[in-house]
Design a protein around this motif. Structure first.
Motif, short mmCIF file in Angstrom:
data_model
loop_
_atom_site.label_atom_id
_atom_site.label_comp_id
_atom_site.label_asym_id
_atom_site.label_seq_id
_atom_site.Cartn_x
_atom_site.Cartn_y
_atom_site.Cartn_z
N MET A 93 0.84 -1.19 0.00
CA MET A 93 0.00 0.00 0.00
C MET A 93 0.88 1.24 0.00
O MET A 93 2.03 1.23 0.43
CB MET A 93 -0.91 0.02 1.23
N TYR A 94 0.33 2.35 -0.50
CA TYR A 94 1.00 3.63 -0.37
C TYR A 94 0.06 4.59 0.34
O TYR A 94 -1.15 4.36 0.41
CB TYR A 94 1.41 4.19 -1.75
N GLN A 95 0.64 5.66 0.88
CA GLN A 95 -0.12 6.66 1.62
C GLN A 95 -0.11 7.97 0.86
O GLN A 95 0.92 8.37 0.29
CB GLN A 95 0.49 6.88 3.01
N ASN A 96 -1.23 8.67 0.86
CA ASN A 96 -1.28 10.04 0.35
C ASN A 96 -1.11 11.03 1.48
O ASN A 96 -1.57 10.78 2.60
CB ASN A 96 -2.63 10.29 -0.35
N PRO A 97 -0.42 12.15 1.22
CA PRO A 97 0.18 12.53 -0.05
C PRO A 97 1.45 11.73 -0.33
O PRO A 97 2.17 11.36 0.60
CB PRO A 97 0.52 14.01 0.16
N ILE A 98 1.71 11.48 -1.62
CA ILE A 98 2.93 10.76 -1.95
C ILE A 98 4.15 11.67 -1.83
O ILE A 98 5.26 11.18 -1.59
CB ILE A 98 2.86 10.15 -3.37
N LEU A 99 3.97 12.98 -1.99
CA LEU A 99 5.03 13.96 -1.78
C LEU A 99 4.44 15.11 -0.97
O LEU A 99 3.55 15.81 -1.43
CB LEU A 99 5.57 14.51 -3.10
N LEU B 47 -0.16 -0.18 -4.22
CA LEU B 47 0.92 0.36 -5.05
C LEU B 47 0.68 0.05 -6.53
O LEU B 47 0.29 -1.06 -6.88
CB LEU B 47 2.25 -0.25 -4.64
N PRO B 48 0.95 1.01 -7.40
CA PRO B 48 0.84 0.74 -8.83
C PRO B 48 1.80 -0.34 -9.31
O PRO B 48 1.51 -1.07 -10.25
CB PRO B 48 1.18 2.09 -9.47
N ALA B 49 2.98 -0.43 -8.67
CA ALA B 49 3.98 -1.43 -9.05
C ALA B 49 4.83 -1.75 -7.83
O ALA B 49 5.25 -0.84 -7.11
CB ALA B 49 4.86 -0.93 -10.19
N GLU B 50 5.09 -3.02 -7.60
CA GLU B 50 5.91 -3.45 -6.46
C GLU B 50 7.32 -3.78 -6.93
O GLU B 50 7.56 -4.08 -8.10
CB GLU B 50 5.28 -4.66 -5.79
N GLY B 51 8.25 -3.71 -5.99
CA GLY B 51 9.62 -4.09 -6.27
C GLY B 51 10.41 -3.09 -7.08
O GLY B 51 11.46 -3.42 -7.64
N GLN B 52 9.93 -1.85 -7.15
CA GLN B 52 10.62 -0.81 -7.92
C GLN B 52 11.50 0.03 -7.00
O GLN B 52 11.33 0.04 -5.78
CB GLN B 52 9.60 0.08 -8.64
N PRO B 53 12.47 0.77 -7.56
CA PRO B 53 13.34 1.62 -6.72
C PRO B 53 12.53 2.64 -5.93
O PRO B 53 11.64 3.30 -6.47
CB PRO B 53 14.25 2.31 -7.75
N GLU B 54 12.86 2.75 -4.65
CA GLU B 54 12.18 3.71 -3.78
C GLU B 54 12.99 5.01 -3.73
O GLU B 54 13.68 5.32 -2.77
CB GLU B 54 11.96 3.12 -2.39
N TYR B 55 12.89 5.77 -4.83
CA TYR B 55 13.64 7.02 -4.95
C TYR B 55 13.21 7.99 -3.85
O TYR B 55 12.09 7.94 -3.35
CB TYR B 55 13.41 7.66 -6.31
N GLU B 56 14.11 8.94 -3.55
CA GLU B 56 13.81 10.03 -2.65
C GLU B 56 14.31 11.34 -3.25
O GLU B 56 15.27 11.34 -4.01
CB GLU B 56 14.46 9.82 -1.27
N ILE B 57 13.66 12.44 -2.88
CA ILE B 57 14.11 13.76 -3.29
C ILE B 57 15.29 14.15 -2.40
O ILE B 57 15.19 14.10 -1.18
CB ILE B 57 12.99 14.80 -3.15
#
Length: 506
Positions: free
Chosen positions: A1-7, A290-300
């Motif tokens: 799962m992801y939480q809003n806001p994403i950013l 999540l729209p896609a799992e196992g992808q890079p978890e980039y950060e700003i």
């Protein structure tokens, strides 16, 4: 799962596309340059900044701060191997930035000189013709509820004919703006926000013909949620065929933060979010799969040790960048030169050489190690927050020696260069030339400064400062060196590092 806001960050007016398995997003920048940040993701949730689409603006006006002007809501499309980013300047016209490589240089050209044309979006039809849909800025044109469509050449260098109105929302959709055009399963769709930034809703136009007539429907609103707006964004289809909508929510002091909503189609109409109150209109979700799992978890990127010979992509100036603002070559850290202001008082609100960053959290702390190499009285190196009320703390060269000085500012005219008043609130003697400067932004929307000789034991200075937004943006943290006497100087502030810590829910 992801939480809003994403950013939880002010990437306002977002637009998004997918190229292969990569997602790209652009956002507004206004007077902060380089402008129109280009962000990259593999899952629509975790993002990194990879570039800017506008390195500087080709007008002398933007060599000084032009608050509320500059790069407004952009759009991004990928067509026949080229990235096209449409950038409106509400006082100058519609510009287009192009590049074959999203990590490479974008070239900027003017598509059409105009005043008040905003929120452009390109569209290439099946017959090979190209079009642009756009809105109008009420502050420049007196129009705020109309969408126009105009044909252009396929490489987006000139218009072919005059614009025609395809939607007039004076009654249905007041303050209609931010149109994004798509084609899907035999229909042309234009997704757009209506009703205003703080309390509006998401609408859609639908037609079997590009030029209309279009049907209108509301497809997402705040409903019984606490997500106001919800405002302008873009639709993207993920690799697995699911539909998603990226949009912003205005949280005022810290700007317009980014949410991701699931989207589907019902009887040929888009539906965004989830049904929560039985009115047939979607409401924003707080969490989703999540729209896609196992992808890079980039950060700003946020904190910075100022290594190498160029600034990190998290930084923007308050006007067109100039080489004489700073140095990172041949020495450690970042040197910001103690410049004077040639045109007026040397206030932070007027300073083109203020180096800014978008906060990434609702509450956070900022610590910088600063050394002042002052050459003239009034030389100062500082950190602070820019907004319609602002404050900054620095080490300053005075007649009695070094002092820690805390200034506050009150903006009375908040557009273009504007008008501001500044006050020296605190000045206390300081023996050395190196100091740790710190401020903390709290969830109650105030912030407070402190200083330290050793980076361990801190002493508060001044009282609580109210957090206030800037013009069309959230408040921004900044580093600034200047001569407060407005004298010419060869002095500089040397910033060894800046460390930013998330303090949300602490």
């Amino acid at each position: 799962m992801y939480q809003n806001p994403i950013l939880y960050a002010d990437y306002s007016d977002p637009d998004v596309i997918r190229v292969g398995e990569d997602y790209y997003m652009v956002a507004s920048s206004f007077t902060y340059l380089p402008g129109v940040p280009l962000l990259h993701s593999r899952d629509l949730v975790h993002w990194e900044i990879i570039n800017y689409c506008v390195s500087s603006l080709p007008f002398e006006k933007y060599d000084r701060p032009s608050h509320g002007s500059g790069t407004w809501a952009p759009s991004i499309r990928y067509h026949e191997g080229t990235f096209y980013v449409f950038v409106p300047l509400p006082d100058e016209g519609i510009f287009v930035a192009t590049s074959k490589d999203p990590y490479g240089e974008f070239k900027l050209h003017c598509l059409q000189e105009a005043v008040g044309w905003i929120d452009p979006c390109p569209f290439w039809d099946e017959d090979g013709k190209a079009y642009m849909v756009f809105a109008y800025a009420n502050s420049r044109s007196g129009i705020k509820h109309r969408l126009d469509l105009v044909e252009m050449d396929v490489t987006c260098t000139k218009l072919l004919g005059d614009p025609v109105t395809i939607f007039d929302g004076e009654q249905l959709g007041p303050t209609t703006e931010g149109p994004k055009m798509y084609q899907y399963q035999g229909y042309y769709y234009i997704l757009m926000p209506s009703g205003g930034v703080a309390v509006g809703w998401q609408s859609v136009l639908r037609s079997k013909s590009l030029k209309g007539p279009y049907e209108y429907r509301i497809i997402m609103h705040q409903g019984n949620t606490d997500i106001n707006g919800p405002h302008q964004g873009g639709w993207v289809t993920s690799v697995d065929g699911r539909h998603w909508f990226v949009h912003f929510q205005d949280v005022h002091e810290l700007g317009r933060i980014i949410h991701l909503q699931p989207m589907c189609f019902n009887n040929g109409w888009p539906f965004i979010g989830t049904e929560q109150n039985g009115d047939g209109i979607g409401e924003p979700v707080r969490e989703w799969r999540l729209p896609a799992e196992g992808q890079p978890e980039y950060e700003i990127a946020q904190s910075d040790a100022f290594e190498g010979d160029r600034l990190g992509l998290q930084w923007q100036w308050q006007a067109n960048p100039q080489e004489f603002f700073y140095s990172m070559k041949g020495h450690a850290g970042l040197r910001l030169f103690c410049l004077s202001n040639k045109t007026r008082e040397n206030y932070l609100w007027y300073a083109p050489n203020a180096l800014t960053q978008i906060p990434q959290h609702r509450a956070f702390s900022v610590t910088a190690k600063v050394r002042l190499q002052g050459k003239e009285l009034g030389d100062m190196a500082s950190i602070g927050m820019i907004g319609h009320q602002y404050a900054y703390l620095g080490i300053q060269k005075t007649e009695e020696g070094h002092a820690l000085t805390l200034y506050t500012g009150d903006v009375t005219v908040n557009t273009f260069e504007g008008e501001a008043n500044e006050t020296l609130n605190v000045s206390c003697p300081y023996k050395g030339d190196t100091v740790y400067l710190k401020f903390e932004v709290f969830e109650n929307k105030t912030y407070r400064f402190a200083w330290s000789e050793d980076g361990i034991r801190y002493t508060s200075i001044g009282g609580a400062n109210p957090l206030r937004r800037a013009t069309w943006t959230g408040a921004k943290l900044c580093l600034w060196s200047a001569n407060k006497n407005n004298w010419l100087s060869e002095g500089y502030g040397e910033y060894e590092f800046i460390y930013i810590e998330d303090r949300s829910n602490c």
